[in-house]
Design a protein around this motif. Structure first.
Motif, PDB file in Angstrom:
ATOM      1  N   ILE A 139      45.723  41.333  34.825  1.00 56.04           N
ATOM      2  CA  ILE A 139      46.304  42.417  35.635  1.00 56.04           C
ATOM      3  C   ILE A 139      45.439  42.759  36.845  1.00 56.04           C
ATOM      4  O   ILE A 139      45.892  43.477  37.739  1.00 56.04           O
ATOM      5  CB  ILE A 139      46.518  43.687  34.778  1.00 56.04           C
ATOM      6  N   ILE A 140      44.220  42.249  36.879  1.00 57.92           N
ATOM      7  CA  ILE A 140      43.372  42.491  38.049  1.00 57.92           C
ATOM      8  C   ILE A 140      43.602  41.382  39.077  1.00 57.92           C
ATOM      9  O   ILE A 140      43.491  40.203  38.757  1.00 57.92           O
ATOM     10  CB  ILE A 140      41.885  42.558  37.662  1.00 57.92           C
ATOM     11  N   GLU A 141      43.904  41.771  40.290  1.00 56.44           N
ATOM     12  CA  GLU A 141      44.121  40.819  41.369  1.00 56.44           C
ATOM     13  C   GLU A 141      43.168  41.146  42.518  1.00 56.44           C
ATOM     14  O   GLU A 141      42.969  42.313  42.865  1.00 56.44           O
ATOM     15  CB  GLU A 141      45.570  40.874  41.860  1.00 56.44           C
TER      16      GLU A 141
ATOM     17  N   ILE B 103      43.011  42.639  30.960  1.00 61.35           N
ATOM     18  CA  ILE B 103      42.327  42.892  32.229  1.00 61.35           C
ATOM     19  C   ILE B 103      42.269  41.656  33.132  1.00 61.35           C
ATOM     20  O   ILE B 103      42.559  41.760  34.344  1.00 61.35           O
ATOM     21  CB  ILE B 103      40.907  43.453  31.968  1.00 61.35           C
TER      22      ILE B 103
ATOM     23  N   PHE C  80      44.175  46.015  25.616  1.00 63.51           N
ATOM     24  CA  PHE C  80      43.949  46.391  27.016  1.00 63.51           C
ATOM     25  C   PHE C  80      42.834  45.543  27.630  1.00 63.51           C
ATOM     26  O   PHE C  80      42.962  45.055  28.764  1.00 63.51           O
ATOM     27  CB  PHE C  80      43.596  47.875  27.115  1.00 63.51           C
TER      28      PHE C  80
ATOM     29  N   ILE D 261      40.283  45.145  45.240  1.00 69.75           N
ATOM     30  CA  ILE D 261      40.828  44.822  43.918  1.00 69.75           C
ATOM     31  C   ILE D 261      42.026  45.713  43.652  1.00 69.75           C
ATOM     32  O   ILE D 261      41.978  46.934  43.863  1.00 69.75           O
ATOM     33  CB  ILE D 261      39.766  45.023  42.826  1.00 69.75           C
ATOM     34  N   THR D 262      43.111  45.104  43.199  1.00 73.07           N
ATOM     35  CA  THR D 262      44.319  45.850  42.857  1.00 73.07           C
ATOM     36  C   THR D 262      44.677  45.594  41.391  1.00 73.07           C
ATOM     37  O   THR D 262      44.366  44.535  40.835  1.00 73.07           O
ATOM     38  CB  THR D 262      45.497  45.436  43.752  1.00 73.07           C
ATOM     39  N   TRP D 263      45.316  46.578  40.808  1.00 72.82           N
ATOM     40  CA  TRP D 263      45.732  46.492  39.402  1.00 72.82           C
ATOM     41  C   TRP D 263      47.236  46.268  39.346  1.00 72.82           C
ATOM     42  O   TRP D 263      48.014  47.115  39.786  1.00 72.82           O
ATOM     43  CB  TRP D 263      45.376  47.780  38.659  1.00 72.82           C
ATOM     44  N   ASN D 264      47.631  45.137  38.798  1.00 67.82           N
ATOM     45  CA  ASN D 264      49.045  44.808  38.663  1.00 67.82           C
ATOM     46  C   ASN D 264      49.484  45.142  37.233  1.00 67.82           C
ATOM     47  O   ASN D 264      49.579  44.282  36.368  1.00 67.82           O
ATOM     48  CB  ASN D 264      49.277  43.326  38.967  1.00 67.82           C
ATOM     49  N   LEU D 265      49.759  46.414  37.003  1.00 68.66           N
ATOM     50  CA  LEU D 265      50.088  46.886  35.653  1.00 68.66           C
ATOM     51  C   LEU D 265      51.498  46.512  35.220  1.00 68.66           C
ATOM     52  O   LEU D 265      51.854  46.669  34.048  1.00 68.66           O
ATOM     53  CB  LEU D 265      49.922  48.410  35.587  1.00 68.66           C
TER      54      LEU D 265
ATOM     55  N   MET E 279      51.851  44.083  32.171  1.00 64.93           N
ATOM     56  CA  MET E 279      51.370  44.419  30.839  1.00 64.93           C
ATOM     57  C   MET E 279      52.495  44.443  29.810  1.00 64.93           C
ATOM     58  O   MET E 279      52.339  43.927  28.702  1.00 64.93           O
ATOM     59  CB  MET E 279      50.648  45.770  30.872  1.00 64.93           C
TER      60      MET E 279
END
Length: 286
Positions: free
Chosen positions: A23-25, A20, A16, A33-37, A40
């Motif tokens: 997946i962090i954009e 990071i 994980f 900040i957005t999480w592009n999960l 994964m």
């Protein structure tokens, strides 16, 4: 079963953390900040697929794409040697000045100096050591550090010394405190009243009661050394395992770097345990 659960938990945490950066954009327009999960699953599948092929994957170094397997061995042993020597030096120094040489006046002076240094953050001590080494080179012409990855011994012995700073301070304070606590026990006073030599008391009585505390705190000592190692390899451009973590934001090299660092820490921990066991079996009377 407990060890298996811990291993699975550590594996999940590492993969994980490695994911990071990918997946962090950051949205420069909305400044959030957005999480592009969604990426994964693909990264994990690709990671397992590479391992199934017998490959560790690739990483990008400058404009080159290199195979991790071709570089990981040398980098692994570089980080391992720095960490092992740093932790071993911390344990040996702590035992010498915190226990076996604690009755001498010079040790009390060293104790005062180390207590002052312990109040300074590790990062500041490392920066100060680098500046001091540069000043020594300017005045004397003696080169103590190098910022080139191919500098040979200059990339190892000075990082070893810097890596040992925080563990040494911690071990010295721990052993010194436990030594003074143990010295006030009745069985120590009885041994002193019988006229037993100080070295005999330190070896056969004091050390045997301090050793469990040393072993219990050994994991923290290794973790302190690893924290310093990350900083030192980055600042001094040491070709170690952290190169895969800092020089790329790709999932594959970061994961391999983190797992390699975990393996190094385990080997160093058990190596120190073996050294302490041999020391006890060879010099301590049972």
């Amino acid at each position: 079963m407990r060890i298996l659960q811990q291993a699975v938990f550590i594996f999940i945490i590492i993969i994980f953390l490695a994911a990071i950066p990918a997946i962090i954009e950051i949205n420069p327009l909305e400044k959030n900040i957005t999480w592009n999960l969604s990426q994964m699953d693909q990264m994990y599948v690709e990671f397992i697929r590479e391992l199934a092929r017998g490959s560790l994957g690739t990483y990008q170094l400058g404009g080159q794409v290199r195979y991790i397997a071709a570089d990981i061995t040398k980098n692994f042993f570089t980080s391992f040697s720095i960490l092992l020597v740093g932790v071993l030096a911390a344990v040996v120094t702590g035992l010498l000045f915190g226990l076996f040489l604690s009755r001498f006046t010079v040790t009390r002076i060293i104790n005062i100096l180390l207590n002052i240094l312990a109040a300074i953050p590790d990062f500041i001590l490392i920066i100060f050591s680098l500046v001091l080494a540069i000043k020594i080179y300017e005045v004397t012409g003696v080169r103590m550090i190098a910022f080139r990855p191919d500098a040979g011994a200059l990339n190892t012995w000075f990082p070893m010394m810097l890596t040992a700073i925080a563990p040494t301070l911690y071990m010295f304070k721990l052993i010194a405190v436990k030594y003074y606590q143990t010295s006030g026990e009745d069985y120590i006073r009885t041994a002193v009243s019988k006229g037993m030599p100080a070295n005999y008391i330190n070896f056969q009585h004091v050390y045997k009661n301090i050793e469990p505390f040393i072993i219990a705190e050994l994991t923290k000592v290794v973790s302190l050394a690893i924290g310093n190692l990350f900083i030192i390899e980055y600042l001094l451009n040491v070709p170690g395992v952290t190169k895969f973590i800092f020089q790329s934001n790709q999932f594959q090299p970061i994961t391999i770097g983190l797992f390699s660092m975990l393996l190094i820490s385990l080997i160093v921990y058990f190596s120190i345990r073996i050294v302490l066991y041999l020391f006890k079996r060879g010099l301590i009377y049972e």
